[in-house]
Design a protein around this motif. Sequence first.
Motif, PDB file in Angstrom:
ATOM      1  N   THR A  34       0.843  -1.203   0.000  1.00 16.31           N
ATOM      2  CA  THR A  34       0.000   0.000   0.000  1.00 16.31           C
ATOM      3  C   THR A  34       0.870   1.243   0.000  1.00 16.31           C
ATOM      4  OG1 THR A  34      -1.760  -1.167   1.170  1.00 16.31           O
ATOM      5  CG2 THR A  34      -1.820   1.238   1.238  1.00 16.31           C
ATOM      6  N   TRP A  35       1.885   1.264   0.836  1.00 15.15           N
ATOM      7  CA  TRP A  35       2.821   2.395   0.863  1.00 15.15           C
ATOM      8  C   TRP A  35       3.508   2.551  -0.484  1.00 15.15           C
ATOM      9  CZ3 TRP A  35       8.085   2.306   0.044  1.00 15.15           C
ATOM     10  CH2 TRP A  35       8.744   3.505   0.216  1.00 15.15           C
ATOM     11  N   PHE A  36       3.952   1.432  -1.066  1.00 14.43           N
ATOM     12  CA  PHE A  36       4.673   1.478  -2.346  1.00 14.43           C
ATOM     13  C   PHE A  36       3.779   2.028  -3.458  1.00 14.43           C
ATOM     14  CE2 PHE A  36       5.887  -0.613  -6.345  1.00 14.43           C
ATOM     15  CZ  PHE A  36       7.192  -0.116  -6.477  1.00 14.43           C
ATOM     16  N   TYR A  37       2.537   1.559  -3.535  1.00  9.20           N
ATOM     17  CA  TYR A  37       1.642   2.002  -4.605  1.00  9.20           C
ATOM     18  C   TYR A  37       1.190   3.448  -4.408  1.00  9.20           C
ATOM     19  CZ  TYR A  37       1.427  -2.727  -6.401  1.00  9.20           C
ATOM     20  OH  TYR A  37       1.740  -3.957  -6.935  1.00  9.20           O
ATOM     21  N   ASN A  38       1.157   3.911  -3.176  1.00  9.94           N
ATOM     22  CA  ASN A  38       0.787   5.319  -2.933  1.00  9.94           C
ATOM     23  C   ASN A  38       1.902   6.284  -3.286  1.00  9.94           C
ATOM     24  OD1 ASN A  38      -1.817   4.802  -2.085  1.00  9.94           O
ATOM     25  ND2 ASN A  38      -1.221   4.559   0.059  1.00  9.94           N
ATOM     26  N   GLN A  39       3.097   5.778  -3.537  1.00  8.62           N
ATOM     27  CA  GLN A  39       4.209   6.644  -3.921  1.00  8.62           C
ATOM     28  C   GLN A  39       4.072   7.118  -5.375  1.00  8.62           C
ATOM     29  OE1 GLN A  39       6.530   7.708  -1.681  1.00  8.62           O
ATOM     30  NE2 GLN A  39       5.199   6.578  -0.271  1.00  8.62           N
ATOM     31  N   PHE A  40       3.228   6.448  -6.155  1.00 10.75           N
ATOM     32  CA  PHE A  40       3.099   6.793  -7.584  1.00 10.75           C
ATOM     33  C   PHE A  40       1.809   7.501  -7.855  1.00 10.75           C
ATOM     34  CE2 PHE A  40       5.885   3.072  -7.473  1.00 10.75           C
ATOM     35  CZ  PHE A  40       7.002   3.620  -8.075  1.00 10.75           C
TER      36      PHE A  40
END
Length: 63
Positions: A57-63
């Motif tokens: 979730t954190w990774f996908y919210n970075q984009f």
Amino acid sequence: MSKVTTYINDTVEEMRDKVSWPTYAELQRSSVLVLIGSLIFALVVGAMDFVFDSGLTWFYNQF
């Protein structure tokens, strides 16, 4: 039909006379160990799921 009857009789005899069945106390101890092991396994898998979900979730919210 004779072979089937012989097979069933032999099976019943083996289950009654040759199998070593656990005592009630041994069965209880084993059941408790299985329950504890299952709970620990479930907690570990749940923690891994939470970590991966949070990380993705954190990774996908970075984009």
